[in-house]
Design a protein around this motif. Sequence first.
Motif, PDB file in Angstrom:
ATOM      1  N   LYS A  89       0.911  -1.198   0.102  1.00 22.56           N
ATOM      2  CA  LYS A  89      -0.068   0.116   0.068  1.00 22.56           C
ATOM      3  C   LYS A  89       0.800   1.122   0.056  1.00 22.56           C
ATOM      4  N   PHE A  90       0.800   2.123  -1.085  1.00 21.54           N
ATOM      5  CA  PHE A  90       1.542   3.238  -0.936  1.00 21.54           C
ATOM      6  C   PHE A  90       0.532   4.498  -0.939  1.00 21.54           C
ATOM      7  N   PRO A  91       1.192   5.597  -0.405  1.00 20.91           N
ATOM      8  CA  PRO A  91       0.362   6.948  -0.229  1.00 20.91           C
ATOM      9  C   PRO A  91      -0.277   7.330  -1.471  1.00 20.91           C
ATOM     10  N   ARG A  92      -1.288   7.915  -1.324  1.00 24.19           N
ATOM     11  CA  ARG A  92      -2.022   8.834  -2.238  1.00 24.19           C
ATOM     12  C   ARG A  92      -1.483  10.318  -1.998  1.00 24.19           C
ATOM     13  N   PRO A  93      -0.551  10.677  -2.533  1.00 24.65           N
ATOM     14  CA  PRO A  93       0.000  12.129  -2.146  1.00 24.65           C
ATOM     15  C   PRO A  93      -0.827  13.361  -2.422  1.00 24.65           C
ATOM     16  N   MET A  94      -0.729  14.165  -1.472  1.00 22.47           N
ATOM     17  CA  MET A  94      -1.524  15.404  -1.297  1.00 22.47           C
ATOM     18  C   MET A  94      -3.196  15.190  -1.507  1.00 22.47           C
ATOM     19  N   THR A  95      -3.611  14.107  -1.356  1.00 17.84           N
ATOM     20  CA  THR A  95      -5.059  13.979  -1.243  1.00 17.84           C
ATOM     21  C   THR A  95      -5.726  14.052  -0.027  1.00 17.84           C
ATOM     22  N   ASP A  96      -4.802  14.339   1.041  1.00 21.54           N
ATOM     23  CA  ASP A  96      -5.317  14.568   2.421  1.00 21.54           C
ATOM     24  C   ASP A  96      -5.509  16.059   2.695  1.00 21.54           C
ATOM     25  N   CYS A  97      -5.134  16.811   1.722  1.00 16.86           N
ATOM     26  CA  CYS A  97      -5.238  18.176   1.863  1.00 16.86           C
ATOM     27  C   CYS A  97      -6.198  18.974   0.806  1.00 16.86           C
ATOM     28  N   PRO A  98      -6.815  20.118   0.706  1.00 20.59           N
ATOM     29  CA  PRO A  98      -7.413  20.585  -0.064  1.00 20.59           C
ATOM     30  C   PRO A  98      -6.477  21.096  -1.294  1.00 20.59           C
ATOM     31  N   GLY A  99      -7.301  21.185  -2.779  1.00 19.45           N
ATOM     32  CA  GLY A  99      -6.627  21.708  -3.824  1.00 19.45           C
ATOM     33  C   GLY A  99      -6.296  20.923  -4.861  1.00 19.45           C
ATOM     34  N   THR A 118      -5.069   8.688  -7.079  1.00 21.65           N
ATOM     35  CA  THR A 118      -4.682   9.841  -6.848  1.00 21.65           C
ATOM     36  C   THR A 118      -5.396  10.807  -7.969  1.00 21.65           C
ATOM     37  N   LEU A 119      -5.285  10.491  -9.153  1.00 16.36           N
ATOM     38  CA  LEU A 119      -5.536  11.211 -10.336  1.00 16.36           C
ATOM     39  C   LEU A 119      -7.014  11.327 -10.145  1.00 16.36           C
ATOM     40  N   ILE A 172      -9.020  11.026  -7.462  1.00 16.12           N
ATOM     41  CA  ILE A 172      -9.698  12.052  -6.396  1.00 16.12           C
ATOM     42  C   ILE A 172      -9.523  13.679  -6.784  1.00 16.12           C
ATOM     43  N   LYS A 173      -8.491  13.932  -7.446  1.00 14.00           N
ATOM     44  CA  LYS A 173      -8.061  15.126  -8.126  1.00 14.00           C
ATOM     45  C   LYS A 173      -9.233  15.541  -8.979  1.00 14.00           C
ATOM     46  N   CYS A 174      -9.233  14.551 -10.037  1.00 12.96           N
ATOM     47  CA  CYS A 174     -10.570  14.859 -11.191  1.00 12.96           C
ATOM     48  C   CYS A 174     -11.786  15.297 -10.607  1.00 12.96           C
ATOM     49  N   ARG A 175     -12.109  14.266  -9.489  1.00 17.59           N
ATOM     50  CA  ARG A 175     -13.542  14.535  -8.977  1.00 17.59           C
ATOM     51  C   ARG A 175     -13.622  15.752  -8.356  1.00 17.59           C
ATOM     52  N   ARG A 176     -12.521  16.348  -7.695  1.00 14.60           N
ATOM     53  CA  ARG A 176     -12.589  17.674  -7.372  1.00 14.60           C
ATOM     54  C   ARG A 176     -12.646  18.830  -8.199  1.00 14.60           C
ATOM     55  N   ALA A 177     -12.154  18.482  -9.308  1.00 16.97           N
ATOM     56  CA  ALA A 177     -12.070  19.467 -10.268  1.00 16.97           C
ATOM     57  C   ALA A 177     -13.570  19.571 -10.807  1.00 16.97           C
ATOM     58  N   LEU A 178     -14.040  18.537 -11.024  1.00 16.69           N
ATOM     59  CA  LEU A 178     -15.373  18.622 -11.355  1.00 16.69           C
ATOM     60  C   LEU A 178     -16.343  19.002 -10.733  1.00 16.69           C
ATOM     61  N   ASP A 179     -16.272  18.855  -9.165  1.00 19.42           N
ATOM     62  CA  ASP A 179     -17.164  19.607  -8.343  1.00 19.42           C
ATOM     63  C   ASP A 179     -16.789  21.178  -8.326  1.00 19.42           C
ATOM     64  N   LEU A 180     -15.640  21.460  -8.558  1.00 18.27           N
ATOM     65  CA  LEU A 180     -15.176  22.990  -8.346  1.00 18.27           C
ATOM     66  C   LEU A 180     -15.773  23.517  -9.705  1.00 18.27           C
ATOM     67  N   THR A 181     -15.931  23.129 -10.705  1.00 17.44           N
ATOM     68  CA  THR A 181     -16.279  23.515 -12.054  1.00 17.44           C
ATOM     69  C   THR A 181     -17.725  23.435 -12.392  1.00 17.44           C
ATOM     70  N   GLY A 182     -18.302  22.485 -11.715  1.00 20.18           N
ATOM     71  CA  GLY A 182     -19.722  21.906 -11.962  1.00 20.18           C
ATOM     72  C   GLY A 182     -19.720  21.568 -13.487  1.00 20.18           C
ATOM     73  N   PHE A 183     -18.768  21.263 -14.156  1.00 15.93           N
ATOM     74  CA  PHE A 183     -18.942  20.388 -15.390  1.00 15.93           C
ATOM     75  C   PHE A 183     -19.122  19.069 -15.166  1.00 15.93           C
TER      76      PHE A 183
END
Length: 340
Positions: A196-206, A247-248, A250-261
Motif C-alpha cells: 500500500k503506497f500513499p496517495r500524495p496530497m489527497t488529504d489536503c485541499p487543492g 490520486t488522479l 480524486i483530483k479529477c473528482r474535485r475539479a469536476l465539483d469545483l467547475t460544475g462541469f
Amino acid sequence: MRVLGIETSCDETGVAIYDRQQGLLSNQLYSQVKLHADYGGVVPELASRDHVRKTVPLIQEALAEAGLQASDIHGIAYTAGPGLVGALMVGATIGRALAYAWGIPAIGVHHMEGHLLAPMLEANPPAFPFVALLVSGSHTQLIAVTGIGEYQLLGESVDDAAGEAFDKTAKLLGLSYPGGPMLERLAQQGVPGRYKFPRPMTDCPGLEFSFSGLKTSVANTVVYTDANNYQTRADVARAFEEAVVETLMIKCRRALDLTGFQRLVMAGGVSANQLLRTSMDEMIRQRGGEAFYARPEFCTDNGAMTAYVGMVRLQVGTQASLAVTVRPRWPLEELLALDA
C-alpha cells in the motif's frame, strides 16, 4: 482546408494530413525508442539528429498515403513547444521552409493543446465545456476548458509528472525504457493489497499533484524486499499503479465539483493506461457525466493532433511569421482564444 502536421517535440517523429471535411487522411509515426533505450531516457542531441533524418521521408510517405501532391496542401502546422529545443527546431524549420516554398501559411502549434484536443479526432468528440486531465511524461495538469484557447489551469504537479513517475518506478523495478507501458503490463500480474503506497496530497485541499514522494516510497520498499522475485515486483508495480490512478481520480473528482462541469477529457501518454480509463469511467458514470479519451495511438506524441490544431487555428486566419520561433517552455494559458 487541408493541413500537413509535423510533430518533433521529443522522441517521436509524427507527420499527418488532416482535411476539414474528410478528417484524417494520413498518419505517419516513427518512434526513437530503440535509439534511446541503452541510455534509459531521451538524449536530446540524438533525438534532434534522428528527426533530421526522418521528417522529410515521413512527409513524402504521408502525401503518398493520402494520394496527394504538395499543391493539394493548404497549410502547414508544426509543434513549436513545449519540448526539446533542438527537436522542436527541426520540425519548425522544415515546416516553415516548406510553407514558404509552397506559398501557403504555416503555424506553430502548442504541443499540449494538441494533446488536449486529440479526442476531437474521434467520432464522438467532447463538447465544451469540460475538465481536461493532461497526463504525460512531462505534464500532469487539470484544466478547465470552455473553448479553443480558453484554458484555465486548475492544478498541476509540483514535482514529477505522473508519466515521469511511471518511468522512474519502472527503472527501480529493473524494467527497460520506456518503462511506463512495461510497468502497466507487469502490474496486471500483481496481487492486490500486498503493498500500500500513499496517495500524495489527497488529504489536503487543492488540485496540485506530487509524485516524487510516491516514487521514494516505492524505492524504499524495493530496498527491503526481494526485488529479484518476479511476483514481488509485480505486486509493487500494481500497488504503485493503483496509487497513481486513485490520486488522479480524486483530483479529477474535485475539479469536476469545483467547475460544475459534467464532461471529463483525458489526454497524454498516461491516459492510455487501462486501469486509469476504467476507474475514470466508473467515477464519471456514478456522477452521471461523460468521459472522453483519444484512441491509444493518439495519446502519445503524433502528427494528427498537430494537424488538427493547425487546421482549427489556420482557418480563422492565424499564422506564423517567416521567423522560425520555438518555445521549449510555453504556458498553455498564453494561447489566444478563438471565437466560437
